[in-house]
Design a protein around this motif. Structure first.
Motif, PDB file in Angstrom:
ATOM      1  N   HIS A   1     -58.833  48.699  80.084  1.00 11.16           N
ATOM      2  CA  HIS A   1     -57.768  49.224  80.938  1.00 11.16           C
ATOM      3  C   HIS A   1     -57.100  50.405  80.233  1.00 11.16           C
ATOM      4  N   ASN A   2     -57.358  51.578  80.746  1.00 10.84           N
ATOM      5  CA  ASN A   2     -56.925  52.866  80.181  1.00 10.84           C
ATOM      6  C   ASN A   2     -57.890  53.303  79.084  1.00 10.84           C
ATOM      7  N   LEU A   3     -59.087  53.596  79.502  1.00  5.02           N
ATOM      8  CA  LEU A   3     -60.154  53.971  78.578  1.00  5.02           C
ATOM      9  C   LEU A   3     -59.833  55.257  77.833  1.00  5.02           C
ATOM     10  N   SER A   4     -59.091  56.175  78.466  1.00  2.00           N
ATOM     11  CA  SER A   4     -58.754  57.434  77.800  1.00  2.00           C
ATOM     12  C   SER A   4     -57.947  57.185  76.533  1.00  2.00           C
ATOM     13  N   TYR A   5     -57.148  56.106  76.513  1.00  3.93           N
ATOM     14  CA  TYR A   5     -56.384  55.762  75.311  1.00  3.93           C
ATOM     15  C   TYR A   5     -57.268  55.033  74.302  1.00  3.93           C
ATOM     16  N   ASP A   6     -57.988  54.036  74.763  1.00  6.19           N
ATOM     17  CA  ASP A   6     -58.791  53.224  73.836  1.00  6.19           C
ATOM     18  C   ASP A   6     -59.913  54.013  73.188  1.00  6.19           C
ATOM     19  N   LEU A   7     -60.400  55.056  73.871  1.00  3.21           N
ATOM     20  CA  LEU A   7     -61.473  55.846  73.285  1.00  3.21           C
ATOM     21  C   LEU A   7     -61.065  56.523  71.982  1.00  3.21           C
ATOM     22  N   HIS A   8     -59.767  56.775  71.814  1.00  2.00           N
ATOM     23  CA  HIS A   8     -59.297  57.361  70.553  1.00  2.00           C
ATOM     24  C   HIS A   8     -59.686  56.475  69.372  1.00  2.00           C
ATOM     25  N   PHE A   9     -59.735  55.159  69.612  1.00  3.57           N
ATOM     26  CA  PHE A   9     -59.984  54.207  68.529  1.00  3.57           C
ATOM     27  C   PHE A   9     -61.405  53.642  68.566  1.00  3.57           C
ATOM     28  N   LEU A  10     -62.140  53.931  69.640  1.00  2.19           N
ATOM     29  CA  LEU A  10     -63.461  53.338  69.810  1.00  2.19           C
ATOM     30  C   LEU A  10     -64.612  54.312  69.609  1.00  2.19           C
ATOM     31  N   MET A  11     -64.457  55.539  70.079  1.00  5.35           N
ATOM     32  CA  MET A  11     -65.612  56.422  70.202  1.00  5.35           C
ATOM     33  C   MET A  11     -66.236  56.769  68.860  1.00  5.35           C
ATOM     34  N   SER A  12     -65.403  57.004  67.850  1.00  2.00           N
ATOM     35  CA  SER A  12     -65.961  57.438  66.563  1.00  2.00           C
ATOM     36  C   SER A  12     -66.839  56.357  65.946  1.00  2.00           C
ATOM     37  N   TRP A  13     -66.385  55.090  65.985  1.00  4.44           N
ATOM     38  CA  TRP A  13     -67.200  54.055  65.359  1.00  4.44           C
ATOM     39  C   TRP A  13     -68.355  53.623  66.245  1.00  4.44           C
TER      40      TRP A  13
ATOM     41  N   ILE B   1     -59.664  64.751  80.847  1.00  2.00           N
ATOM     42  CA  ILE B   1     -58.932  63.759  80.045  1.00  2.00           C
ATOM     43  C   ILE B   1     -59.020  62.354  80.633  1.00  2.00           C
ATOM     44  N   LYS B   2     -59.853  62.163  81.651  1.00  2.05           N
ATOM     45  CA  LYS B   2     -59.910  60.861  82.323  1.00  2.05           C
ATOM     46  C   LYS B   2     -61.348  60.352  82.376  1.00  2.05           C
ATOM     47  N   PRO B   3     -61.783  59.594  81.357  1.00  5.27           N
ATOM     48  CA  PRO B   3     -63.135  59.025  81.389  1.00  5.27           C
ATOM     49  C   PRO B   3     -63.207  57.848  82.362  1.00  5.27           C
ATOM     50  N   LEU B   4     -64.309  57.776  83.083  1.00  4.71           N
ATOM     51  CA  LEU B   4     -64.555  56.653  83.986  1.00  4.71           C
ATOM     52  C   LEU B   4     -65.322  55.543  83.293  1.00  4.71           C
ATOM     53  N   ASN B   5     -66.290  55.924  82.467  1.00  7.83           N
ATOM     54  CA  ASN B   5     -67.045  54.914  81.727  1.00  7.83           C
ATOM     55  C   ASN B   5     -67.774  55.559  80.560  1.00  7.83           C
TER      56      ASN B   5
ATOM     57  N   LEU C   1     -75.297  48.928  77.983  1.00 13.53           N
ATOM     58  CA  LEU C   1     -73.890  48.550  78.007  1.00 13.53           C
ATOM     59  C   LEU C   1     -73.119  49.633  78.743  1.00 13.53           C
ATOM     60  N   VAL C   2     -72.196  49.213  79.608  1.00 10.47           N
ATOM     61  CA  VAL C   2     -71.254  50.131  80.250  1.00 10.47           C
ATOM     62  C   VAL C   2     -69.844  49.665  79.917  1.00 10.47           C
ATOM     63  N   ILE C   3     -69.033  50.573  79.377  1.00  8.20           N
ATOM     64  CA  ILE C   3     -67.613  50.297  79.140  1.00  8.20           C
ATOM     65  C   ILE C   3     -66.853  51.012  80.248  1.00  8.20           C
ATOM     66  N   TRP C   4     -66.156  50.257  81.079  1.00  9.83           N
ATOM     67  CA  TRP C   4     -65.634  50.725  82.374  1.00  9.83           C
ATOM     68  C   TRP C   4     -64.106  50.751  82.372  1.00  9.83           C
ATOM     69  N   ASP C   5     -63.539  51.858  82.847  1.00  9.33           N
ATOM     70  CA  ASP C   5     -62.082  52.007  82.917  1.00  9.33           C
ATOM     71  C   ASP C   5     -61.534  51.363  84.185  1.00  9.33           C
ATOM     72  N   THR C   6     -60.852  50.238  84.047  1.00 14.58           N
ATOM     73  CA  THR C   6     -60.285  49.559  85.219  1.00 14.58           C
ATOM     74  C   THR C   6     -58.967  50.184  85.672  1.00 14.58           C
ATOM     75  N   LEU C   7     -58.313  50.992  84.821  1.00 16.63           N
ATOM     76  CA  LEU C   7     -57.084  51.658  85.260  1.00 16.63           C
ATOM     77  C   LEU C   7     -57.386  52.654  86.369  1.00 16.63           C
ATOM     78  N   THR C   8     -58.461  53.409  86.227  1.00 20.12           N
ATOM     79  CA  THR C   8     -58.855  54.338  87.285  1.00 20.12           C
ATOM     80  C   THR C   8     -59.205  53.578  88.559  1.00 20.12           C
ATOM     81  N   PHE C   9     -59.831  52.423  88.406  1.00 20.19           N
ATOM     82  CA  PHE C   9     -60.232  51.619  89.573  1.00 20.19           C
ATOM     83  C   PHE C   9     -59.017  51.041  90.308  1.00 20.19           C
TER      84      PHE C   9
END
Length: 213
Positions: free
Chosen positions: A89-101, A120-124, A135-143
């Motif tokens: 929920h709110n992938l644009s925020y969590d990606l700051h901490f997820l994408m690099s690793w 600035i708004k990733p969907l998945n 694997l798909v990581i899905w943004d439920t905030l956009t949904f």
């Protein structure tokens, strides 16, 4: 109803997991840092049949622990012939901490791609191998367009009181039982709301969630 990925390979997609990040505000650095990640997993059940109180809920204090949990979800999907979808929920925020690793840990074996609604708004995020999405990581905030608190109120799975962002923590700071309960409740809300939403929309095939819807 199998769907086709970008390589035109027929696949079934199934929402089976949820992921969230708790952070601390470090004012001297003018940024937030992760304190823990939490996951929920229904072990391949349909959303409609998922028992919210029986979810496999875990709190992770390291990238290694989180990566291990996601890798198990991927392995189960391969074994049972579906692509797992994990809610954030709110992938644009969590990606700051997820994408690099995610990139560092998985790019040697997998292709990693992002689908954006705007700059600035990733969907998945999709993790693929051999023309198959794994694997798909899905943004439920956009949904949903709603906060987790509002979603919880609507589906009867209320959030507990807010995480205390004023408290100084780091990745090794022990969490209280109350803090762990708060963190894991967010995971339960995501599952409960999607289950509730499907009950209001019985004509929707839940296998469309996460990539088509």
């Amino acid at each position: 109803m199998p769907r086709f990925n970008k390589e035109r390979v027929a696949q079934e997609y199934r929402v089976v997991g949820a992921l969230d990040t708790e952070t601390v505000n470090v004012h001297s650095l003018e940024r937030s840092l992760p304190v823990c990640w939490q996951t929920g997993y229904n072990h391949g059940s349909t959303l409609a049949s998922t028992d919210i109180e029986a979810l496999d809920l875990r709190v992770h204090r390291s990238h290694e622990s989180l990566s291990s949990a996601l890798a198990q979800i991927v392995r189960d999907g391969v074994k049972m012939n579906y692509c797992p979808v994990v809610m954030v929920h709110n992938l644009s925020y969590d990606l700051h901490f997820l994408m690099s690793w995610i990139t560092a840990a998985w790019e040697a074996e997998y292709e990693i791609s992002c689908c954006f609604k705007s700059s600035i708004k990733p969907l998945n995020v999709k993790v693929s191998k051999g023309g198959m999405d794994r694997l798909v990581i899905w943004d439920t905030l956009t949904f949903t367009g709603m906060s987790l608190a509002k979603m919880g109120d609507m589906c009867g799975c209320e959030k507990t009181r807010e995480w205390d962002y004023s408290r100084t923590r780091h990745i090794d700071t022990p969490l209280t039982d109350e803090e762990e309960h708060y963190a894991l409740q967010d995971i339960k809300v995501m599952f409960a709301y999607l289950k509730y939403w499907l009950s209001l929309n019985p004509d929707v095939d839940e296998r469309l969630l996460g990539t088509t819807i």
